[in-house]
Structures are given as C-alpha cells and as structure tokens.
Design an enzyme around this catalytic site. Structure first.
Site: not given
Ligand code: F6P
Length: 359
Positions: A136, A138, A180, A277, A286
């Site tokens: 993850t 996160d 995120m 802003r 990601r």
């Molecule tokens: O859990 C990882 C994550 O990138 C979170 O930080 C974020 O809230 C979520 O996934 C976003 O998910 P999706 O790609 O379903 O919008």
C-alpha cells in the site's frame, strides 16, 4: 509444485518487482507459476489464469502498475452479482476454492493491502494455503516497518512540493498540496519534511484552522510571504469530519475521500488576504516507475514469499524488520492500522524543524 500469484486492491509502484521476484524464485525451484488476473476476480474466470514464464516478467522491473491487473471490487465472500436487475452481494468463495483445486494450484501468493490480506485469511480458513506480501502506498499496514510503493509515493509528493515551492514564492501565495492517506498521514508527514512544507495536516492530528492561519501570518511577519501546506486526504478539522467525495456502497466498496484541500482553502480565505491555490496529487502517487528502494523491497518480498511457501509457513506475510526481510502472521497484521503517533518521534522532529502540524 504449481503456485498462483495475484495482486489485489489499489495498484502500487513495485507490484511488478514482486511478481518478477515470485516468478524467478519459483522457477529456480522447478515450480510452475500461474498468474491470476484482476485479483481474486481472476479465480472466477478460467480465461484470467495463465502460466507466467521468465519471458512474461522480462523488463517489468521499472514498470508501474501490475502486469496481472487488479481490482478493489472482487471480494469472493461478498461478490456483486446482478440479480433481477439489482446488485446482490453473494458468497462465491466455494467456486473460488474449487477453481484453485481445478487449476492444480497448491498455494497462493496474495500481494495486497489490508482488504486483500483479509480475504486471503478467509480463504485460508477454507483450506487454501496462502502467503502474503504487504502492499500500500499509504504505509498503514501493521507488521512491517514499511510497505513497498510507499517510498515512490513519498518521492512523487516531495517532487510536487518542490515544484509548488517556487511558484508559491514567486506569487506570494499559499499553496496547498492534497496527498493520499485515508487514515494514516505518513505520505504527508514524510514528504512534508522532505519538501520543506510549512504546515503538515494528517488524520491523526485534527487541525485547528485558526492556528494554521496564525502560523501563516507569523511567517508573513517574519518576511516569508508564501506558505506551503501539505495535507493528507484524510485530514479533518477539530470537531469535524473527513471530506468524503463518494460514499461507500455504490461503485466503490469503501468511501472515497477527497476535497479537504479545497475545504482548507475556503477556511483560510475567511481569515487571510493572501491568494490560496490547491493541487490534488491523486493517482499520480500510485502510478509510474518505482524508486530503487521499492524495486529492491518488492523483489526481496517476492523471493521471501516463495521461501515462505517452501517452508510451508502459510498464513505468514513477508515483512521488513530493520534491514532484514522477515515474516509476520497475516492475522496479526490486518484489521488494525499503522498510523502516525501524534506524540511520536517523527512528529516531534517535524515540529522541532518549525513545521506546524495543525495543533
Ligand atoms: O489505499 C490506497 C489509496 O491510494 C488511498 O490512499 C486512496 O484513498 C485510495 O487508495 C484511492 O482508491 P481508488 O483508486 O479506488 O480511488
């Protein structure tokens, strides 16, 4: 021996390094590897399972995403099926278990975060031998010092802060970067320290907007006519709630967060004369090529997963402990979160650097 490998939940830089590690280490042992596409979903569709060879994993180390595809909607214990024009959640885990047997798969490597590893545990309870790899961006999973993908996400957020700094300074503005981090503020905290943010807002410390304004005004009085704020998407004001973009239950299994940057901007506008802003970094965190750290960690996790299978250490996941790759029971890793300690060393160090944490 034939093993299966799948990637579940949101994608993450370094997934391909793990897959490659699993394939290379397995083939060296003379095992076969079956790649399952789109997470557990792939086990419901025969055409989504294919042999993985060295040729399939050649050149994938620097590639973002996952060559196997993924989804965060394929929980076999609560699978959405259309019945009489309505979506019903059905337990199709029996089908998944028989499919695994039909394919001749004797064990599975599940590469995923909290949600996918919970599903893995439930499948284990139905007799499927499984080992896990924690993923993850996160970094909120327990049982490992760090998850792979996190380092790349922090790097991306830091690069964004560097870019925002120069434009903030030129225009004498407040720049807010929303990153995120649903429940854990690791990305905001570490990128904020690395990128020299003036304010870092994280879910673990509900923020006091008047104090945030006070910090910006104080900077102005000291001749610093701009400020850079990094906020986790899950940050929220004292006495308030997270900003939800889409409630759980529709197309999304969990609620989608987003918009706290705009909320902070509006709140600042009530107190400050300065232009504000907002930049939402979103899925840029990601995607893309993994950092060296994540390529190495992902590769080592992949090899470790195969070692765990060879030892019959089912129910364990690979983890990083200090500088060593070790293992940790999946059962103890899921269902609780690795969050930032508001009184911990990293927060105290950030404050010692003069960064305002919203309190
Ligand atoms: O859990 C990882 C994550 O990138 C979170 O930080 C974020 O809230 C979520 O996934 C976003 O998910 P999706 O790609 O379903 O919008």
């Amino acid at each position: 021996m034939k093993i299966g490998v799948l990637t579940g939940g949101g994608d993450c830089p370094g997934l391909n390094a793990v897959i490659r590690g699993v394939v290379k280490a397995s083939l060296q042992r003379g095992w076969e590897v079956c790649g399952i596409e789109d997470g557990f979903d792939g086990l419901l569709h025969p055409e989504k399972c294919r042999p993985l060879t060295l040729e399939d994993v050649r050149g994938i180390l620097p590639r973002g995403g996952t060559i196997l595809g993924t989804t965060n909607r394929g929980n076999p214990f609560s699978y959405p099926l259309m019945r009489d024009g309505k979506v019903e959640l059905v337990d199709v885990s029996g089908e998944v278990v028989s499919r695994i047997r039909q394919l001749g798969i004797s064990a599975l490597v599940v590469i995923g975060g909290d949600g996918s590893l919970k599903i893995a545990l439930d499948l284990m309870r139905r007799g499927v031998p499984i080992v896990g790899v924690p993923k993850t961006i996160d970094n909120d999973l327990c049982g490992t010092d760090v998850t792979f993908g996190y380092n790349t996400a922090v790097q991306t957020a830091t690069d964004a802060l560097d870019r925002l700094h120069s434009t903030a300074e030129s225009h004498h503005r407040v720049m807010i970067l929303e990153v995120m981090g649903r429940y854990a503020g690791w990305i905001a905290l570490e990128s904020g320290i690395a990128g020299g943010a003036d304010v870092i807002l994280i879910p673990e410390i509900p923020y006091d907007i008047e104090k945030v304004c006070g910090a910006i005004v104080k900077r102005g009085k000291a001749g610093r006519r701009f400020s850079v704020i990094v906020t986790a998407e899950g940050a929220f004001p004292k006495g308030g709630d997270r900003v939800v973009k889409e409630a759980a239950g529709g197309r999304s299994v969990v609620e989608r967060l987003g918009g706290v940057g705009e909320l902070i901007s509006r709140e600042l506008g009530r107190f400050l004369e300065m232009d504000v802003r907002v930049t939402v970094l979103g899925h840029l965190q990601r995607g893309g090529t993994p950092t060296t750290f994540d390529r190495v960690l992902g590769s080592r996790f992949g090899v470790k997963a195969v070692e765990l299978l060879a030892e019959g250490a089912f129910g364990q996941m690979a983890c990083l402990r200090g500088r060593e790759i070790a293992s940790f029971p999946i059962e103890d890793a899921v269902g609780r979160l690795n969050v930032v300690d508001p009184q911990g060393e990293m927060v105290r160090q950030a404050e010692a650097l003069g960064i305002m944490l919203g309190r």
